[in-house]
Design an enzyme around this catalytic site. Structure first.
Site, PDB file in Angstrom:
ATOM      1  N   GLY A 121      11.646  15.392 107.282  1.00  9.67           N
ATOM      2  CA  GLY A 121      10.536  15.024 107.972  1.00  9.67           C
ATOM      3  C   GLY A 121       9.740  15.772 109.116  1.00  9.67           C
ATOM      4  O   GLY A 121       8.923  16.008 109.136  1.00  9.67           O
ATOM      5  N   GLN A 122      10.786  14.753 109.992  1.00  9.78           N
ATOM      6  CA  GLN A 122      10.318  14.180 111.510  1.00  9.78           C
ATOM      7  C   GLN A 122      11.032  15.487 112.488  1.00  9.78           C
ATOM      8  O   GLN A 122      12.428  15.419 111.578  1.00  9.78           O
ATOM      9  CB  GLN A 122      10.759  13.291 111.899  1.00  9.78           C
ATOM     10  CG  GLN A 122       9.386  12.262 110.747  1.00  9.78           C
ATOM     11  CD  GLN A 122       9.170  10.983 112.336  1.00  9.78           C
ATOM     12  OE1 GLN A 122       9.076  10.406 112.706  1.00  9.78           O
ATOM     13  NE2 GLN A 122      10.556  10.134 111.406  1.00  9.78           N
ATOM     14  N   CYS A 173      10.998   7.841 106.272  1.00  4.72           N
ATOM     15  CA  CYS A 173      10.915   8.716 105.183  1.00  4.72           C
ATOM     16  C   CYS A 173      12.779   9.583 105.220  1.00  4.72           C
ATOM     17  O   CYS A 173      12.637  10.481 103.664  1.00  4.72           O
ATOM     18  CB  CYS A 173       9.948   9.883 106.303  1.00  4.72           C
ATOM     19  SG  CYS A 173      10.751   9.950 107.956  1.00  4.72           S
ATOM     20  N   MET A 174      13.717   8.948 105.616  1.00  2.00           N
ATOM     21  CA  MET A 174      14.773   9.108 105.139  1.00  2.00           C
ATOM     22  C   MET A 174      16.147   8.486 105.441  1.00  2.00           C
ATOM     23  O   MET A 174      16.968   9.419 104.606  1.00  2.00           O
ATOM     24  CB  MET A 174      15.078  10.288 106.264  1.00  2.00           C
ATOM     25  CG  MET A 174      14.685  11.285 106.894  1.00  2.00           C
ATOM     26  SD  MET A 174      13.887  12.417 105.341  1.00  2.00           S
ATOM     27  CE  MET A 174      15.283  13.233 105.057  1.00  2.00           C
ATOM     28  N   MET A 200      10.228  14.551 100.336  1.00  2.00           N
ATOM     29  CA  MET A 200      10.001  12.967  99.929  1.00  2.00           C
ATOM     30  C   MET A 200       9.595  12.608  99.222  1.00  2.00           C
ATOM     31  O   MET A 200       9.716  11.146  98.853  1.00  2.00           O
ATOM     32  CB  MET A 200       8.479  12.543 100.629  1.00  2.00           C
ATOM     33  CG  MET A 200       8.363  13.040 102.192  1.00  2.00           C
ATOM     34  SD  MET A 200       9.974  11.615 102.976  1.00  2.00           S
ATOM     35  CE  MET A 200      10.594  12.692 104.212  1.00  2.00           C
ATOM     36  N   LYS A 208       0.116  24.198 112.689  1.00  2.00           N
ATOM     37  CA  LYS A 208      -0.204  23.542 113.624  1.00  2.00           C
ATOM     38  C   LYS A 208       0.399  23.924 114.674  1.00  2.00           C
ATOM     39  O   LYS A 208       0.784  22.959 115.872  1.00  2.00           O
ATOM     40  CB  LYS A 208       1.265  22.044 113.187  1.00  2.00           C
ATOM     41  CG  LYS A 208       0.203  21.200 111.458  1.00  2.00           C
ATOM     42  CD  LYS A 208       1.209  20.052 111.115  1.00  2.00           C
ATOM     43  CE  LYS A 208       2.425  20.549 111.058  1.00  2.00           C
ATOM     44  NZ  LYS A 208       2.631  21.288 109.413  1.00  2.00           N
TER      45      LYS A 208
END
Lengths: 225, 90, 774
Positions: free
Chosen positions: C398-399, C176-177, C361, C87
């Site tokens: 995650g982000q 997510c967090m 997650m 990616k």
């Protein structure tokens, strides 16, 4: 004859000077992002030139294969067609077991040592970084030729080959060596595209004569004190 | 079709004048150093006659103190190389 | 051809002459035109953090003639040391997508009409103002992103909480967090990991709790593999509900039943105590024991409310609580043999082994996510394996800026850039820096993410502005929230780079500048702040989200609070924001330093110009009380909390009607809802659509073959996907797995919107489904 030797000698001196310029410019470019203050742990996992000699043991075998008359089907266009841009990790053009017991071993069976694959009528390309074994992290298969939305992406031109400081002098390396420090994986061996195949794989110390010069970042190509 | 490059040193204080003269001289391309009194000259002539004529012009430039041939190229392999070395350190 | 050759000869001749001059006269300089001519065409490389995951790899973007043409890893970034994933390499290709949003689109009579940005921003401001006037401040909301830059998050917070005066600000990082945050706050009183990625270089054992790191944090996983290759004493243990690439690469893979992790963690603690592996002096000096409420619910009903209450307990009480978790007693519950649990405990308990626990997650998207985070901290606290090189619990993000923006700037309803809205001192600080009246900032949180979209559905929220996220693919139970957003009662503004199912329901679509088309800052999993400069121009009228927010704020009459310049707003905002974190505990590096280095970990030590790599350890962290070896200064008493948290079942479990567990997640090729990665041909061609993974025995029993289309049905909805058998991953029997990136095969129509009552983070990993052939 004696005179032309002198001339050649002079050229080598010049080349050394040119090389100095190129190498210096590269390190200046890298220092743009210097994060050295924090690099307190064990050394980085990717010394740029660590892989140069990795396939050197195969060099004589490569010579033999050159002369054996067996031809792979890789040409330079095929080589670049698997890469979104020069320097991008190539996609996997053949079916691949998505879930091998040991991914590194599975891929390296063919891409570690090379060899002729009859089903694909091709020699397996050699990986320049056999120590990185999470292969599918960067190399992905091709399941479809379609796109999700049309794209105007145009593959950037490949670096010009044969760029020399002087006529007859060793060409510079027109790309960086990150993840590609083992020259023989692309330039030696029977899987190497003919256009960029080296005529002398047995002279394994490539960087002795060929210096990296990406032709990037004009502002840094001249050395100053 | 000889292509040659030289290092050209102007007479003291005459760098700008030398650049102007060389710019006007046919078959010449000049690349002055930004911070030293020295410039690089590349010449590109069609044949040996033209080359000889240019050499006479260059020798006549009074702003030029010293001309040092660096490299030469000709389609007639090595001929110009042989010749050029004669001009080395003239 | 001849011309080119001649040109080349001349350039070569000139270059050799210049080289000769350089040899004679060191330091000589020529105009660079010859060089640029000689090496056409130049690529300029500029540093940035990667656009995608929370690892925060340093990238170098190659720009040629004003276009991004290549990406490579930044060898000077200590995060990735030159490596990237697929990616990362191809990220800039999404810019070239033909369906890029370049003009504002306003829905008029059911059709989108191209509008100038000026007019669209006028409309957004007018609508927002009108809604406030007619329905009150709490009728407007903003929903932003862990992919928003720090300046983007900051101006959103300032507009909503400081200027308008509502806490209706949330972000997708809730999805997510939030459990990681709640876990950190309840145990340590301060958010974010104590260690850093350098722990990888020192640890002997890596225990991955429900974390498919090979696909989700691939570059870090490669660092683990590299360590195992170069050092003899390194092992990787994968503890998961599904067999993945990570399991295959691990030295040992332990599979457990969904929700069984709660019992496993407690059983490990039982073993630690039972075998005398507790680090007594550490526990005595640095730890207190507490218990909270039990049977806390799942948030399935609207307006669900819960508040935990902590009660002190002592070690003996905690010890007797753990009696129920003797390894052999929990075998049935967890599906893990007592032997395997004892093995895990022996790794944690061995004083000669340094252990890092990683999770993401699996533990966070969990109806007991906060508890699960607490429980892993318990293990590290009991053994004292924390805040030291190679020893520590490590919550991965995650982000790319879930830490930097969502958590540090605080784009949650209860948060402020420093602290929480319920704290008077924190409100006072915010009011002072924002130059707004202190009583304008409300002291009560309003809607968390799931509840915010329920409020849209109920008609309470009448205006919502969504930036840099795609909730109609990423929310749980989109089968409710999509019709909710289609209702006329709410005016919807969406800022994005590409059209998505969320822009499909918008009244106004604002075209946003992508990553390298704006300057910004991100903060990654290891507290590292990373700056980048704009490298290319955004197409059409696309602009940075921060600038849209500022333009709207000005139109609403808050111009004096947003005095930033168009060219430098990101810098001006960062300098203002930095004041919030002044002080030893969270000092952020100045811009000049961030511009030079690939990134800086906070707390940044001004005196030495260095990062604090391990917090709470006085050897490394100057914010600690120097008289103590460890100081958990997030809590007033300087001590961390070991929480007594029991096993509680999942809200919905497989039964006769819905016999399978549904687990959802990602694949390495796609980033979240795929709006960027699906527009990158290499990635789309590798994984063109979603699928449902089945265990081969289950497939055989149902008569399903690989590639056959099947229905995945839950009580909420149905999605049709092709079956995937023995491909990417292998779910355990009785479980299925679906990646959620595919907007045409929306698995979130099927998922359940149950969440952790403490963190309010939904559980995307567990609900009951049945599989039917088409």
């Amino acid at each position: 004859m004696g005179r032309s030797n002198v001339i050649i000698g002079f050229w080598i001196v010049l080349l050394a000077a040119a090389g100095l310029i190129f190498i210096t410019s590269l390190s200046e470019e890298q220092s743009l992002t210097g994060d050295k203050a924090e690099a307190t742990g064990p050394s980085g996992s990717l010394p740029v030139e660590e892989g140069v000699f990795r396939l050197s043991g195969n060099a004589v075998e490569f010579m033999r294969l050159y002369n054996s008359g067996i031809q792979g089907h890789m040409d330079i266009n095929g080589y670049y067609s698997r890469r979104a841009f020069p320097g991008a990790p190539p996609v996997i053009p053949h079916p691949v077991e998505e879930f091998p017991e040991n991914m590194g071993k599975y891929c390296l069976q063919c891409h570690g040592k090379g060899g002729y694959v009859a089903q694909l009528s091709a020699f397996a390309p050699l990986t320049p970084h056999a120590d990185l074994i999470n292969c599918l992290q960067c190399h992905v298969p091709v399941k479809t030729s379609g796109t999700f939305a049309a794209s105007t992406w145009i593959r950037p031109a490949a670096p010009e080959t044969g760029r020399q400081a002087l006529p007859g002098s060793p060409p510079v390396i027109p790309h960086d060596l990150q993840m590609r420090s083992n020259c023989l994986s692309c330039h030696g061996g029977p899987s190497a595209p003919v256009e960029i195949r080296v005529s002398h794989p047995e002279r394994v110390n490539c960087l002795q004569c060929h210096v990296p010069n990406e032709g990037t970042s004009n502002k840094n190509t001249i050395w100053t004190r | 079709m000889p292509v040659k490059s030289y290092i050209a040193f102007p007479r003291v204080g005459m760098k700008e004048q030398l650049i102007e003269v060389l710019k006007k001289t046919p078959h010449c391309e000049v690349m002055p150093a930004l911070n030293k009194d020295v410039l690089v000259l590349v010449t590109d002539t069609a044949d040996d006659q033209e080359e000889e004529a240019l050499r006479q012009i260059l020798y006549g430039i009074k702003e030029l103190a010293h001309l040092n041939l660096v490299s030469g190229y000709s389609d007639k392999i090595n001929q110009t190389d042989e010749k050029s070395s004669e001009h080395d350190n003239e | 051809m001849t011309m080119n050759r001649r040109h080349f000869l001349k350039k070569a001749a000139a270059a050799s002459a210049m080289a000769a001059v350089a040899a004679m006269l060191p330091g000589v300089l020529f105009a660079s035109d010859i060089e640029s001519d000689h090496f056409p065409p130049g690529i300029d490389w500029t540093k940035a953090p990667c656009r995608f995951c929370g690892v925060g790899c340093g990238i170098l973007v190659g720009v040629q003639n004003g276009k991004a043409v290549a990406v490579k890893g930044d060898p000077n970034s200590s995060v990735n040391k030159g490596m990237l994933c697929v990616k990362g390499y191809h990220q800039t290709m999404c810019i070239s997508s033909a369906d890029r949003l370049t003009k504002a689109l306003v829905k008029k009579h059911g059709k989108y009409v191209e509008t100038s940005m000026e007019e669209a921003l006028d409309l957004v401001a007018a609508k927002m103002k009108e809604t406030i006037d007619r329905h009150g401040k709490d009728a407007v909301a903003m929903y932003t992103s862990g992919q928003s830059t720090i300046p983007e998050g900051y101006v959103a917070s300032k507009l909503m909480k400081g200027a308008i005066g509502t806490n209706n600000l949330e972000c997708n990082a809730r999805l997510c967090m939030a459990s990681a945050v709640a876990g950190f706050l309840t145990t340590f009183g301060a958010d974010e990991p104590m260690g850093c990625y350098e722990d990888i270089d020192h640890a002997n054992v890596f225990i991955l709790w429900g974390n498919n790191m090979a696909e989700m944090h691939p570059v870090l996983f490669s660092r683990l593999l590299d360590k195992r290759l170069t050092r003899k004493d390194v092992s990787i243990i994968d503890l998961a509900t599904r067999t993945t690439r990570t399991s295959k690469a691990a030295d040992k893979s332990i599979l457990f039943k969904p929700q069984g992790d709660l019992a496993i963690a407690n059983a490990i603690c039982y073993e630690l105590i039972n075998n005398g592996w507790v680090n007594k002096s550490f526990v005595e000096k640095h730890v207190v024991f507490r218990k909270g409420k039990t049977d806390i619910g799942y948030g399935l009903e609207d307006k669900f409310a819960f508040k935990d209450e902590a009660q002190p307990i002592d070690f003996e009480q905690y010890k007797s609580f753990l009696e129920d978790y003797r390894p052999d007693k929990v075998e049935a519950l967890t599906g893990v043999s007592a032997g395997d649990i004892k093995f895990l405990a022996s790794l944690y308990g061995n004083p000669n082994k340094k252990v890092v626990s990683f999770w993401c997650m699996g533990m966070n998207q969990h109806t007991r996510g906060t508890w699960m985070n607490n429980l892993v901290y318990n293990i590290h606290l009991l053994t004292g394996k924390i805040s030291q090189p190679g020893n520590g619990p490590f919550s991965l993000t995650g982000q790319p800026s879930a830490c930097g923006t969502a958590r540090e700037v605080g784009t949650f309803t209860h948060k402020l850039p420093k602290g929480v809205v319920t704290n008077k001192k924190h409100r006072e600080l915010a009011a002072k820096i924002w130059k707004v009246p202190y009583d304008r900032i409300p002291d009560k949180p309003t809607y968390h993410a799931t509840e915010m979209f329920r409020a849209v559905d109920r008609g309470e929220i009448k205006f919502i502005w969504i930036q840099a996220t795609n909730p109609l693919v990423s929310l749980p139970k989109t089968s409710r929230y999509r019709p909710g957003m289609q209702k006329k009662s709410c005016f919807i503004v969406v800022s994005d780079v590409f059209p998505t199912p969320t822009t499909d329901v918008a009244d106004v679509i604002l075209p946003a500048a992508w990553h390298i088309e704006k300057s910004g800052l991100y903060g990654n999993s290891e507290r590292r702040t990373q700056y980048w400069d704009r490298m290319t121009d955004a197409p059409g009228e696309a602009m940075p989200d921060a600038w849209m927010t500022i333009e709207v704020a000005r139109r609403m009459g808050y111009g004096d609070l947003f005095p930033y310049s168009k060219e430098k707003h990101h810098e001006e905002i960062y300098n203002e924001y930095r004041q919030f974190h002044a002080g030893k505990q969270h000092n952020m590096a100045p811009l000049a330093i961030l511009k030079k280095r690939s990134g800086v970990i906070w707390p940044y030590i001004e005196e030495t110009g260095k990062s604090t790599l391990w917090r709470y350890n006085s050897k490394y962290d100057p914010a600690c009380d120097p008289d103590k070896d460890f100081d958990f200064y997030g809590n007033a008493d300087g001590k961390a909390v070991i929480w007594q948290r029991p096993y509680e079942a999942a809200p919905e479990m497989p039964d006769n009607e819905y016999p399978f567990w549904l687990n959802t997640g990602r694949v390495i090729e796609h980033w979240h809802t795929g709006s960027m990665t699906r527009r990158i041909p290499v990635l789309h061609q590798a994984v063109p659509h979603a699928y449902v993974e089945l265990h081969p025995d289950d497939a055989r029993q149902l008569g399903i073959v690989n590639g056959q289309k099947v229905k995945v049905i839950s009580r909420r909805g149905t999605t049709i996907l092709p079956a995937s058998i023995n491909e990417r991953g292998l779910p355990a029997r009785g479980q299925v797995f679906v990646p959620f990136f595919d907007e045409k095969m929306l698995i979130n129509d099927v998922t359940l919107d149950a969440f952790c009552p403490i963190s309010k983070e939904p559980d995307y990993k567990k609900c009951a489904v049945r599989i039917e052939k088409l």
